[in-house]
Design a protein around this motif. Sequence first.
Motif, PDB file in Angstrom:
ATOM      1  N   ARG A   1      48.225  16.868  41.084  1.00  0.00           N
ATOM      2  CA  ARG A   1      48.597  17.609  42.297  1.00  0.00           C
ATOM      3  C   ARG A   1      48.790  19.094  42.011  1.00  0.00           C
ATOM      4  N   ALA A   2      49.355  19.417  40.856  1.00  0.00           N
ATOM      5  CA  ALA A   2      49.614  20.826  40.523  1.00  0.00           C
ATOM      6  C   ALA A   2      48.316  21.620  40.443  1.00  0.00           C
ATOM      7  N   TYR A   3      47.262  21.004  39.913  1.00  0.00           N
ATOM      8  CA  TYR A   3      46.003  21.733  39.721  1.00  0.00           C
ATOM      9  C   TYR A   3      44.960  21.444  40.795  1.00  0.00           C
ATOM     10  N   ALA A   4      45.293  20.651  41.784  1.00  0.00           N
ATOM     11  CA  ALA A   4      44.350  20.342  42.869  1.00  0.00           C
ATOM     12  C   ALA A   4      43.814  21.585  43.572  1.00  0.00           C
ATOM     13  N   PRO A   5      44.617  22.645  43.784  1.00  0.00           N
ATOM     14  CA  PRO A   5      44.091  23.840  44.468  1.00  0.00           C
ATOM     15  C   PRO A   5      43.084  24.650  43.644  1.00  0.00           C
ATOM     16  N   TYR A   6      42.878  24.285  42.393  1.00  0.00           N
ATOM     17  CA  TYR A   6      41.995  25.047  41.506  1.00  0.00           C
ATOM     18  C   TYR A   6      40.759  24.204  41.181  1.00  0.00           C
TER      19      TYR A   6
ATOM     20  N   GLU B   1      40.526  25.597  28.835  1.00  0.00           N
ATOM     21  CA  GLU B   1      39.696  26.695  29.326  1.00  0.00           C
ATOM     22  C   GLU B   1      38.758  26.172  30.401  1.00  0.00           C
ATOM     23  N   ALA B   2      38.560  26.967  31.430  1.00  0.00           N
ATOM     24  CA  ALA B   2      37.601  26.613  32.479  1.00  0.00           C
ATOM     25  C   ALA B   2      36.204  26.947  31.992  1.00  0.00           C
ATOM     26  N   THR B   3      35.237  26.187  32.456  1.00  0.00           N
ATOM     27  CA  THR B   3      33.860  26.501  32.100  1.00  0.00           C
ATOM     28  C   THR B   3      33.374  27.688  32.921  1.00  0.00           C
ATOM     29  N   ALA B   4      33.828  27.791  34.152  1.00  0.00           N
ATOM     30  CA  ALA B   4      33.492  28.933  35.003  1.00  0.00           C
ATOM     31  C   ALA B   4      34.644  29.127  35.968  1.00  0.00           C
ATOM     32  N   CYS B   5      35.268  30.276  35.936  1.00  0.00           N
ATOM     33  CA  CYS B   5      36.418  30.559  36.793  1.00  0.00           C
ATOM     34  C   CYS B   5      36.041  31.626  37.798  1.00  0.00           C
ATOM     35  N   PRO B   6      35.896  31.262  39.068  1.00  0.00           N
ATOM     36  CA  PRO B   6      35.583  32.291  40.057  1.00  0.00           C
ATOM     37  C   PRO B   6      36.781  33.214  40.260  1.00  0.00           C
ATOM     38  N   ALA B   7      36.500  34.437  40.661  1.00  0.00           N
ATOM     39  CA  ALA B   7      37.576  35.397  40.930  1.00  0.00           C
ATOM     40  C   ALA B   7      38.478  34.864  42.039  1.00  0.00           C
TER      41      ALA B   7
END
Length: 151
Positions: free
Chosen positions: A32-37, A130-136
Motif C-alpha cells: 500500500r505504501a508504494y502503490a502510488p509509485y 532502484e527503479a529501472t526507469a523513474c519518470p519525473a
Amino acid sequence: MSQLDQRGYVLAVERYPCTAVAVPEARAIAARAYAPYPWVDHDTVKLLVSETATNAVLHAGGGGFDLICHSPVGSSIQIELHDRSKSEPTRRVATAGDSHGRGLELLDILAPGWFVVTTLTGKSLIFTLEATACPADPTAPPPPSSRPTAP
C-alpha cells in the motif's frame, strides 16, 4: 552520500509481534505504501519485506519488529526492518528441497548493498531498491517515443 542519506520521508511505519500472521500484514502495508509509485517494482518490495519479516519472526527471539517504508529519493526507495536481536543475520546454504535459507541470497541479488546497523534496542536491516526507469512525474503519460504510432 551515505547509505542512510538515501531515505526519504516515512510513508509507513508499523510495529508487529513476532508471529507468522505479522508477515503478510507487513507485506500488505509495504504494498500500500508504494502503490502510488508505478515505477517501483511492487513484487520485489513484497518479496523482500516477506523475507526480512520472516527472518525477524524466526530468528530475532521475540519482542516484535518494526517496518519502515521511506518515500522515493531520486530513483530509489529504502525499507528498514528493525528487530530486538543484536545478532547479525546468518547466511545459510539452502539445497533445492529446503523451504528456508534463501533470504540473504535474495537480498544480495535484488537489493545489493543491503546492510545491518546495530541499534540500542537490537538491529536494523536496511535495503534499497532502484527503479529501472523513474519518470519525473509518476502520474505522467509515457513519452511519445514509447506510444504506438498510427499507420
